[in-house]
Scaffold this motif. Sequence first.
Motif, PDB file in Angstrom:
ATOM      1  N   ASP A  97       0.900  -1.207   0.105  1.00  0.00           N
ATOM      2  CA  ASP A  97      -0.050   0.021   0.014  1.00  0.00           C
ATOM      3  C   ASP A  97       0.811   1.172   0.088  1.00  0.00           C
ATOM      4  O   ASP A  97       1.996   1.437   0.595  1.00  0.00           O
ATOM      5  CB  ASP A  97      -0.787   0.047   1.383  1.00  0.00           C
ATOM      6  CG  ASP A  97      -2.085  -1.168   1.401  1.00  0.00           C
ATOM      7  OD1 ASP A  97      -2.680  -1.061   0.541  1.00  0.00           O
ATOM      8  OD2 ASP A  97      -1.655  -1.908   2.121  1.00  0.00           O
ATOM      9  N   CYS A  98       0.289   2.365  -0.698  1.00  0.00           N
ATOM     10  CA  CYS A  98       1.203   3.577  -0.615  1.00  0.00           C
ATOM     11  C   CYS A  98       0.493   4.386   0.828  1.00  0.00           C
ATOM     12  O   CYS A  98      -0.657   4.369   1.114  1.00  0.00           O
ATOM     13  CB  CYS A  98       0.730   4.327  -1.627  1.00  0.00           C
ATOM     14  SG  CYS A  98       1.594   6.189  -1.613  1.00  0.00           S
ATOM     15  N   LYS A  99       1.456   4.776   1.603  1.00  0.00           N
ATOM     16  CA  LYS A  99       0.919   5.588   2.985  1.00  0.00           C
ATOM     17  C   LYS A  99       0.697   6.772   2.587  1.00  0.00           C
ATOM     18  O   LYS A  99      -0.018   7.130   3.559  1.00  0.00           O
ATOM     19  CB  LYS A  99       2.411   5.571   3.558  1.00  0.00           C
ATOM     20  CG  LYS A  99       2.821   4.289   4.438  1.00  0.00           C
ATOM     21  CD  LYS A  99       3.988   4.236   5.348  1.00  0.00           C
ATOM     22  CE  LYS A  99       4.635   2.886   5.641  1.00  0.00           C
ATOM     23  NZ  LYS A  99       5.753   2.928   6.534  1.00  0.00           N
ATOM     24  N   GLU A 100       0.882   7.525   1.540  1.00  0.00           N
ATOM     25  CA  GLU A 100       0.262   8.867   1.103  1.00  0.00           C
ATOM     26  C   GLU A 100      -1.029   8.572   0.671  1.00  0.00           C
ATOM     27  O   GLU A 100      -2.024   8.932   1.170  1.00  0.00           O
ATOM     28  CB  GLU A 100       1.214   9.337   0.372  1.00  0.00           C
ATOM     29  CG  GLU A 100       2.739   9.752   0.903  1.00  0.00           C
ATOM     30  CD  GLU A 100       2.802  10.395   1.878  1.00  0.00           C
ATOM     31  OE1 GLU A 100       1.991  11.464   1.995  1.00  0.00           O
ATOM     32  OE2 GLU A 100       3.555  10.142   2.901  1.00  0.00           O
ATOM     33  N   CYS A 101      -1.109   8.215  -0.809  1.00  0.00           N
ATOM     34  CA  CYS A 101      -2.245   8.132  -1.616  1.00  0.00           C
ATOM     35  C   CYS A 101      -3.159   6.860  -1.315  1.00  0.00           C
ATOM     36  O   CYS A 101      -4.290   6.861  -2.017  1.00  0.00           O
ATOM     37  CB  CYS A 101      -2.008   8.277  -2.935  1.00  0.00           C
ATOM     38  SG  CYS A 101      -1.202   7.097  -3.901  1.00  0.00           S
ATOM     39  N   LYS A 102      -2.753   5.911  -0.558  1.00  0.00           N
ATOM     40  CA  LYS A 102      -3.448   4.727  -0.228  1.00  0.00           C
ATOM     41  C   LYS A 102      -3.641   3.718  -1.378  1.00  0.00           C
ATOM     42  O   LYS A 102      -4.424   2.936  -1.162  1.00  0.00           O
ATOM     43  CB  LYS A 102      -4.717   5.272   0.416  1.00  0.00           C
ATOM     44  CG  LYS A 102      -4.854   6.068   1.599  1.00  0.00           C
ATOM     45  CD  LYS A 102      -4.038   5.639   2.736  1.00  0.00           C
ATOM     46  CE  LYS A 102      -4.034   6.556   3.867  1.00  0.00           C
ATOM     47  NZ  LYS A 102      -2.678   6.280   4.742  1.00  0.00           N
ATOM     48  N   VAL A 114       9.072   3.135  -4.485  1.00  0.00           N
ATOM     49  CA  VAL A 114       8.133   4.145  -4.170  1.00  0.00           C
ATOM     50  C   VAL A 114       6.921   4.080  -4.691  1.00  0.00           C
ATOM     51  O   VAL A 114       6.928   3.237  -5.680  1.00  0.00           O
ATOM     52  CB  VAL A 114       8.979   5.524  -4.216  1.00  0.00           C
ATOM     53  CG1 VAL A 114      10.151   5.628  -3.330  1.00  0.00           C
ATOM     54  CG2 VAL A 114       9.134   5.681  -5.640  1.00  0.00           C
ATOM     55  N   CYS A 115       5.776   4.626  -4.319  1.00  0.00           N
ATOM     56  CA  CYS A 115       4.566   4.442  -5.068  1.00  0.00           C
ATOM     57  C   CYS A 115       4.871   5.380  -6.609  1.00  0.00           C
ATOM     58  O   CYS A 115       5.306   6.250  -6.808  1.00  0.00           O
ATOM     59  CB  CYS A 115       3.557   5.410  -4.348  1.00  0.00           C
ATOM     60  SG  CYS A 115       2.029   5.645  -5.321  1.00  0.00           S
ATOM     61  N   PRO A 116       4.425   4.594  -7.632  1.00  0.00           N
ATOM     62  CA  PRO A 116       4.173   4.888  -8.900  1.00  0.00           C
ATOM     63  C   PRO A 116       3.579   6.027  -9.269  1.00  0.00           C
ATOM     64  O   PRO A 116       3.799   6.601 -10.101  1.00  0.00           O
ATOM     65  CB  PRO A 116       3.995   3.755  -9.870  1.00  0.00           C
ATOM     66  CG  PRO A 116       3.520   2.630  -8.869  1.00  0.00           C
ATOM     67  CD  PRO A 116       3.889   3.052  -7.464  1.00  0.00           C
ATOM     68  N   GLU A 117       2.535   6.268  -8.417  1.00  0.00           N
ATOM     69  CA  GLU A 117       1.661   7.489  -8.564  1.00  0.00           C
ATOM     70  C   GLU A 117       1.874   8.668  -8.051  1.00  0.00           C
ATOM     71  O   GLU A 117       1.783   9.555  -8.735  1.00  0.00           O
ATOM     72  CB  GLU A 117       0.203   6.936  -8.100  1.00  0.00           C
ATOM     73  CG  GLU A 117      -0.440   5.830  -8.813  1.00  0.00           C
ATOM     74  CD  GLU A 117      -0.753   5.870 -10.212  1.00  0.00           C
ATOM     75  OE1 GLU A 117      -1.357   7.251 -10.405  1.00  0.00           O
ATOM     76  OE2 GLU A 117      -0.706   5.131 -11.148  1.00  0.00           O
ATOM     77  N   CYS A 118       2.374   8.564  -6.925  1.00  0.00           N
ATOM     78  CA  CYS A 118       2.748   9.809  -6.307  1.00  0.00           C
ATOM     79  C   CYS A 118       4.113  10.041  -5.640  1.00  0.00           C
ATOM     80  O   CYS A 118       4.560  10.913  -4.961  1.00  0.00           O
ATOM     81  CB  CYS A 118       1.727  10.209  -5.041  1.00  0.00           C
ATOM     82  SG  CYS A 118       1.861   9.290  -3.606  1.00  0.00           S
ATOM     83  N   GLY A 119       4.955   8.806  -5.613  1.00  0.00           N
ATOM     84  CA  GLY A 119       6.280   8.929  -5.134  1.00  0.00           C
ATOM     85  C   GLY A 119       6.286   8.688  -3.782  1.00  0.00           C
ATOM     86  O   GLY A 119       7.402   8.770  -2.900  1.00  0.00           O
ATOM     87  N   GLY A 120       5.165   8.333  -3.131  1.00  0.00           N
ATOM     88  CA  GLY A 120       5.012   8.257  -1.482  1.00  0.00           C
ATOM     89  C   GLY A 120       5.612   6.861  -1.241  1.00  0.00           C
ATOM     90  O   GLY A 120       5.891   5.906  -1.806  1.00  0.00           O
ATOM     91  N   GLU A 121       5.848   6.843   0.320  1.00  0.00           N
ATOM     92  CA  GLU A 121       6.461   5.618   0.837  1.00  0.00           C
ATOM     93  C   GLU A 121       5.304   4.496   0.842  1.00  0.00           C
ATOM     94  O   GLU A 121       4.249   4.483   1.033  1.00  0.00           O
ATOM     95  CB  GLU A 121       6.876   5.865   2.232  1.00  0.00           C
ATOM     96  CG  GLU A 121       7.952   4.852   2.856  1.00  0.00           C
ATOM     97  CD  GLU A 121       8.006   5.131   4.536  1.00  0.00           C
ATOM     98  OE1 GLU A 121       8.572   4.134   5.012  1.00  0.00           O
ATOM     99  OE2 GLU A 121       7.831   6.320   4.857  1.00  0.00           O
TER     100      GLU A 121
HETATM  101 ZN   LIG Z   1       0.925   6.925  -3.723  1.00  0.00          ZN
END
Ligand SMILES: [Zn+2]
Length: 439
Positions: A97-102, A114-121
Amino acid sequence: MKNGKTPTATTTMEKIVSLAKRRGFIFPSSEIYGGLNSCWDYGPLGVELKNNVKQAWWQRMIRQREDMVGQDASILMHPRVWEASGHLAGFTDPLVDCKECKQRFRADHLTTNVCPECGGELTEARNFNLMFKTFMGPVEDQAAVVYLRPETAQGIFVNFANVLTTTRKKLPFGVGQIGKSFRNEITPGNFTFRTREFEQMEIEYFVKPGDDEECYRHWVEVRYNWYQELGINPDRLRLRPHNPEELAHYAKACIDIEYYFPMGWSELEGIANRTDFDLKRHTEYSGNKLDYFDQETNEHYIPYVIEPSAGADRATLAFLVDAYHEEPDKDETRVVLRFHPEIAPIKVAVLPLSRKEPLQSMAKEISGELRRYWNTEYDDAKSIGRRYRRQDEVGTPFCVTVDFQSPEDRTVTVRERDTMAQTRIAVDELVAYLREKLG
Ligand SMILES: [Zn+2]
């Protein structure tokens, strides 16, 4: 049987989705409520198309072969089946799961950490079982847990002894079935290509150990040819053998038959050498011996299994994509589905040139007669040119036109979809004429 060239795409998935919706092949599920992710309904033409695909499989793989029988197992099975098969422990995808955008992703599909959508952890990967779980009876506790089958294959393995005893088959022989399976995919998509509820056309072919490799090659050829016999363009088919690291834990060899869909080469069917894994495991877990007594050699052994496993929805989509053609026609574009006659949802359309009598009653009489043999459509709305286009667009191989000459001499014209050639035929000879062309 392999080809190196990448074919050119003749259509897009958007055009296929749009035609499928517009003409009643495939609708989004529960559309009036906004749809349900990756669930689709086959409409009036879609159900005919898919039934024809399944029939063409059943006919050639079961009925026309002396070494095959069919069965239809239930979707809900004893939970121990999935322990024995390895699905309970091992049928998982690693999920992050992306911790930023879920958003959720399959870890094995990501190339970065890292998240391919937003770069989040991203969270640590955890294993997510793909089986749908439900409860049998009114109590939702652990003792009542059952699963929607993730493959039809296990229904064949658990019935091995039943089929053997009742049919008195000798090795090699196979059992085929068509039925729904369910996998809680993390990332379904590409229209009906990857869905959580889908229909399989599976064969488990039992063979003496040692004969398995030759049998495996036989089935690869049979299945590869099946698509071509039903009109699939051979340039859009290829075989892709699995690498050793790709092989499932039970498989000695596996090959995919791939089709060149608008999104690229994708799996239509897998053919695997499952060895004696499944029958051995069910022997172990159930305590029932699932072996074979060979009267020639006077020995007991557990057969090896060759499994050609095809997707009915994927095959249906491939037939739809492959049939799709656009051609210039004066100032317009003629859309025509060039289905093999066996696959075409409507075989023949009856079109009176005018709604006036006696043309209409004669056309009704003819369509009533044809309907006894083939799926027949009657259409008297709008110009004849418009009606031919409508039939081309859904792939109807033949149109029968009742014109002003028809009541006088009991003849009609038969228009052929692909050549658009028209032939004048006596009404009395129509069924024989169409039977020769349609089978
Ligand atoms: Zn994300």
